[in-house]
Design a protein around this motif. Structure first.
Motif, PDB file in Angstrom:
ATOM      1  N   CYS A  79       1.185  -1.175  -0.473  1.00 34.49           N
ATOM      2  CA  CYS A  79      -0.040   0.143  -0.036  1.00 34.49           C
ATOM      3  C   CYS A  79       0.747   1.434   0.050  1.00 34.49           C
ATOM      4  CB  CYS A  79      -1.186   0.179   1.318  1.00 34.49           C
ATOM      5  SG  CYS A  79      -0.049  -0.035   2.906  1.00 34.49           S
ATOM      6  N   TYR A  80       0.325   2.640  -0.216  1.00 37.23           N
ATOM      7  CA  TYR A  80       0.861   3.976  -0.541  1.00 37.23           C
ATOM      8  C   TYR A  80       0.560   4.783   1.616  1.00 37.23           C
ATOM      9  CZ  TYR A  80       3.136   8.518  -2.083  1.00 37.23           C
ATOM     10  OH  TYR A  80       4.180   9.126  -1.423  1.00 37.23           O
ATOM     11  N   ALA A  81       1.771   4.896   1.891  1.00 39.40           N
ATOM     12  CA  ALA A  81       1.311   5.717   3.572  1.00 39.40           C
ATOM     13  C   ALA A  81       2.976   5.863   3.738  1.00 39.40           C
ATOM     14  CB  ALA A  81       1.176   4.419   4.410  1.00 39.40           C
ATOM     15  N   MET A  82       2.683   7.298   4.387  1.00 37.80           N
ATOM     16  CA  MET A  82       3.785   8.006   5.234  1.00 37.80           C
ATOM     17  C   MET A  82       4.294   8.494   3.622  1.00 37.80           C
ATOM     18  SD  MET A  82       4.201   6.789   8.986  1.00 37.80           S
ATOM     19  CE  MET A  82       3.149   7.134  10.002  1.00 37.80           C
ATOM     20  N   GLY A  83       3.813   8.378   2.744  1.00 38.96           N
ATOM     21  CA  GLY A  83       4.694   9.232   1.274  1.00 38.96           C
ATOM     22  C   GLY A  83       5.358   8.282   1.189  1.00 38.96           C
ATOM     23  N   THR A  84       5.731   6.975   1.348  1.00 38.77           N
ATOM     24  CA  THR A  84       6.335   6.015   0.930  1.00 38.77           C
ATOM     25  C   THR A  84       5.496   4.652   0.749  1.00 38.77           C
ATOM     26  OG1 THR A  84       8.383   4.888   0.641  1.00 38.77           O
ATOM     27  CG2 THR A  84       7.493   4.962   2.081  1.00 38.77           C
ATOM     28  N   ARG A  85       6.506   3.652  -0.552  1.00 38.62           N
ATOM     29  CA  ARG A  85       5.454   2.583  -0.277  1.00 38.62           C
ATOM     30  C   ARG A  85       6.156   1.975   0.386  1.00 38.62           C
ATOM     31  NH1 ARG A  85       7.468  -2.151  -3.527  1.00 38.62           N
ATOM     32  NH2 ARG A  85       5.767  -3.358  -4.680  1.00 38.62           N
ATOM     33  N   PHE A  86       4.774   0.512   1.058  1.00 37.87           N
ATOM     34  CA  PHE A  86       4.040   0.005   2.475  1.00 37.87           C
ATOM     35  C   PHE A  86       4.266  -1.743   1.464  1.00 37.87           C
ATOM     36  CE2 PHE A  86       2.970  -3.298   5.348  1.00 37.87           C
ATOM     37  CZ  PHE A  86       3.623  -3.286   5.640  1.00 37.87           C
ATOM     38  N   LEU A  87       5.223  -2.790   1.569  1.00 42.99           N
ATOM     39  CA  LEU A  87       4.632  -4.387   0.993  1.00 42.99           C
ATOM     40  C   LEU A  87       5.625  -4.925   2.150  1.00 42.99           C
ATOM     41  CD1 LEU A  87       4.903  -6.037  -0.847  1.00 42.99           C
ATOM     42  CD2 LEU A  87       8.128  -5.655  -1.239  1.00 42.99           C
ATOM     43  N   MET A  88       5.046  -6.045   2.610  1.00 46.92           N
ATOM     44  CA  MET A  88       4.505  -7.413   3.376  1.00 46.92           C
ATOM     45  C   MET A  88       4.729  -8.641   2.899  1.00 46.92           C
ATOM     46  SD  MET A  88       2.675  -7.476   6.603  1.00 46.92           S
ATOM     47  CE  MET A  88       0.851  -7.640   5.950  1.00 46.92           C
ATOM     48  N   ILE A  89       5.923  -9.371   2.760  1.00 45.77           N
ATOM     49  CA  ILE A  89       5.887 -10.638   2.282  1.00 45.77           C
ATOM     50  C   ILE A  89       5.818 -11.879   3.501  1.00 45.77           C
ATOM     51  CG2 ILE A  89       7.369 -12.043   0.967  1.00 45.77           C
ATOM     52  CD1 ILE A  89       8.392  -9.964  -0.764  1.00 45.77           C
ATOM     53  N   LEU A  90       4.698 -12.106   3.280  1.00 42.96           N
ATOM     54  CA  LEU A  90       4.137 -13.388   4.751  1.00 42.96           C
ATOM     55  C   LEU A  90       4.148 -14.819   3.527  1.00 42.96           C
ATOM     56  CD1 LEU A  90       1.579 -11.304   6.134  1.00 42.96           C
ATOM     57  CD2 LEU A  90       3.858 -11.514   6.684  1.00 42.96           C
ATOM     58  N   PRO A  91       5.619 -15.952   4.158  1.00 42.04           N
ATOM     59  CA  PRO A  91       5.628 -17.016   3.517  1.00 42.04           C
ATOM     60  C   PRO A  91       4.850 -17.598   4.191  1.00 42.04           C
ATOM     61  CG  PRO A  91       8.101 -16.002   4.164  1.00 42.04           C
ATOM     62  CD  PRO A  91       6.708 -15.285   4.908  1.00 42.04           C
ATOM     63  N   GLY A  92       4.068 -19.022   3.080  1.00 44.04           N
ATOM     64  CA  GLY A  92       3.072 -20.093   3.927  1.00 44.04           C
ATOM     65  C   GLY A  92       2.076 -18.978   4.541  1.00 44.04           C
ATOM     66  N   ILE A  93       1.428 -18.531   4.404  1.00 43.14           N
ATOM     67  CA  ILE A  93       0.305 -17.755   5.085  1.00 43.14           C
ATOM     68  C   ILE A  93      -0.615 -18.173   3.671  1.00 43.14           C
ATOM     69  CG2 ILE A  93      -0.638 -16.063   6.192  1.00 43.14           C
ATOM     70  CD1 ILE A  93       1.711 -17.634   7.712  1.00 43.14           C
ATOM     71  N   ASP A  94      -2.234 -18.903   4.565  1.00 40.39           N
ATOM     72  CA  ASP A  94      -3.398 -18.802   3.335  1.00 40.39           C
ATOM     73  C   ASP A  94      -3.824 -17.066   2.777  1.00 40.39           C
ATOM     74  OD1 ASP A  94      -6.696 -18.295   3.929  1.00 40.39           O
ATOM     75  OD2 ASP A  94      -5.667 -20.537   3.117  1.00 40.39           O
ATOM     76  N   GLU A  95      -3.677 -16.924   1.703  1.00 38.13           N
ATOM     77  CA  GLU A  95      -4.181 -15.957   1.592  1.00 38.13           C
ATOM     78  C   GLU A  95      -5.494 -15.324   1.952  1.00 38.13           C
ATOM     79  OE1 GLU A  95      -4.952 -15.623  -2.784  1.00 38.13           O
ATOM     80  OE2 GLU A  95      -3.212 -16.475  -3.102  1.00 38.13           O
ATOM     81  N   SER A  96      -6.985 -15.711   2.679  1.00 38.64           N
ATOM     82  CA  SER A  96      -7.694 -15.056   3.125  1.00 38.64           C
ATOM     83  C   SER A  96      -6.813 -14.369   4.632  1.00 38.64           C
ATOM     84  CB  SER A  96      -8.635 -15.644   4.293  1.00 38.64           C
ATOM     85  OG  SER A  96      -8.564 -17.370   4.732  1.00 38.64           O
ATOM     86  N   PHE A  97      -6.451 -14.959   5.398  1.00 39.54           N
ATOM     87  CA  PHE A  97      -5.277 -14.793   7.140  1.00 39.54           C
ATOM     88  C   PHE A  97      -4.462 -13.718   6.083  1.00 39.54           C
ATOM     89  CE2 PHE A  97      -2.466 -15.305  10.521  1.00 39.54           C
ATOM     90  CZ  PHE A  97      -3.079 -14.455  11.384  1.00 39.54           C
ATOM     91  N   ALA A  98      -3.906 -13.782   5.468  1.00 39.11           N
ATOM     92  CA  ALA A  98      -3.150 -12.683   4.702  1.00 39.11           C
ATOM     93  C   ALA A  98      -4.035 -11.303   4.605  1.00 39.11           C
ATOM     94  CB  ALA A  98      -2.483 -12.786   3.420  1.00 39.11           C
ATOM     95  N   GLY A  99      -5.228 -11.068   3.926  1.00 42.56           N
ATOM     96  CA  GLY A  99      -6.249 -10.165   3.460  1.00 42.56           C
ATOM     97  C   GLY A  99      -6.256  -9.482   5.032  1.00 42.56           C
TER      98      GLY A  99
END
Length: 311
Positions: free
Chosen positions: A22-42
């Motif tokens: 997402c875009y927050a505080m004037g920059t791009r935020f990225l989170m990578i979660l290995p092995g996590i179900d997509e619904s839980f990641a959402g």
């Protein structure tokens, strides 16, 4: 953002990986979660978005209705009432201001002249003594700016503060391995790489082929340097960090990197190193012996050590 430097190496191709950005505080935020179900990641992504939005609303100096914006607008004179968390934030800033011998200094002259920042000539007025956190008075639930024309800028600090809360959210929800990037200049690792070893990071320098390799587990790194900005169809390096001992923009093209268990500390100290003179660097190395610090100058990366500064 200094550059697209940081991405994890060797994510297992067979392992399901969820990403949230997402875009927050004037920059791009990225989170990578290995092995996590997509619904839980959402669900986690939604919680993280709320954290980032809340902290931006608290600490953005570009929003008149943010808590910091209200301090900057009305804090001179009798001061303004602040929340308990904002009081803690400002007390934390004061602590790091003292521990870095003033190299970390979120107090600025309140100027809206953006052209000066682009040219790199926005020195403080010659007839003014340099501002510092001693010009901010924290008393009970009120904050007062003691000199007219001063303001607080919590840009980098805000990212570190928000990252602390993001990591706490992930750990509370049982996440044991994650890669989190905030503007590609603040990177945090939860646990180890999903293969079981520490995360490996190759951080390029200012010369092609000159990289710094780090292995990280439950640690954070923060990188500071001149910003790259497109101006008149050309990419130029823009100074944006002010050296507290001189009041001048740092214009030399170097990189500073801090490694710490805490993202807030890494973010504060990488900026402080960029702004520090030699005596302030000495104070930082003495005060934070459990953290690691690196610089990239003309010939490549080097780890900062006391004996290096004394030569």
């Amino acid at each position: 953002m200094v550059g697209d430097y940081f991405y994890p190496k060797k994510i297992l191709p067979a392992l399901k990986v969820s990403e949230h950005s997402c875009y927050a505080m004037g920059t791009r935020f990225l989170m990578i979660l290995p092995g996590i179900d997509e619904s839980f990641a959402g669900v986690l992504g939604s919680e993280v978005n709320m954290i980032l939005q809340h902290e931006e609303q608290r600490m953005s100096r570009f929003r008149n209705n943010s808590e910091l914006g209200i301090i900057n607008r009305y804090g001179f004179g009798s001061g303004v009432s602040v929340s308990a968390e904002m009081k803690l934030i400002l007390q934390t800033c004061h602590t790091f201001y003292l521990k870095t011998a003033g190299a970390f200094n979120p107090v600025i002259f309140n100027s809206d002249d953006k052209s000066l920042a682009i040219s790199g000539n926005a020195d403080y007025p010659s007839n003014e003594s340099l501002p510092g956190f001693d010009d901010v008075l924290i008393d009970e639930d009120r904050v007062r700016i003691c000199r007219k024309g001063l303001a607080l800028d919590l840009g980098g600090f805000g990212k570190g503060w928000a990252m602390e809360k993001v990591l706490a959210c992930l750990r509370i929800n049982g996440i044991t391995s994650a890669f989190v990037s905030f503007g590609e200049s603040l990177i945090s690792m939860v646990g180890n790489h999903p293969m079981g070893n520490p995360w490996q990071m190759d951080i390029p320098g200012l010369i092609e082929g000159q990289t710094l390799n780090l292995k990280l587990s439950d640690e954070s790194i923060s990188l500071s340097g001149l910003k790259s900005k497109r101006l008149n169809q050309q990419v130029v390096k823009v100074p944006h960090i002010i050296q507290s001992s001189t009041g001048k923009f740092v214009t030399h093209d170097i990189l500073t990197l801090a490694r710490s268990e805490l993202p807030l500390k890494a973010e504060i100290l990488s900026t402080a190193l960029m702004a520090a003179d030699n005596s302030q660097k000495t104070a930082i190395l003495q005060t934070f012996p459990d953290d690691e610090f690196f610089e990239f100058r003309e010939i490549g990366w080097s780890r900062l050590k006391m004996e290096t500064l004394q030569t």
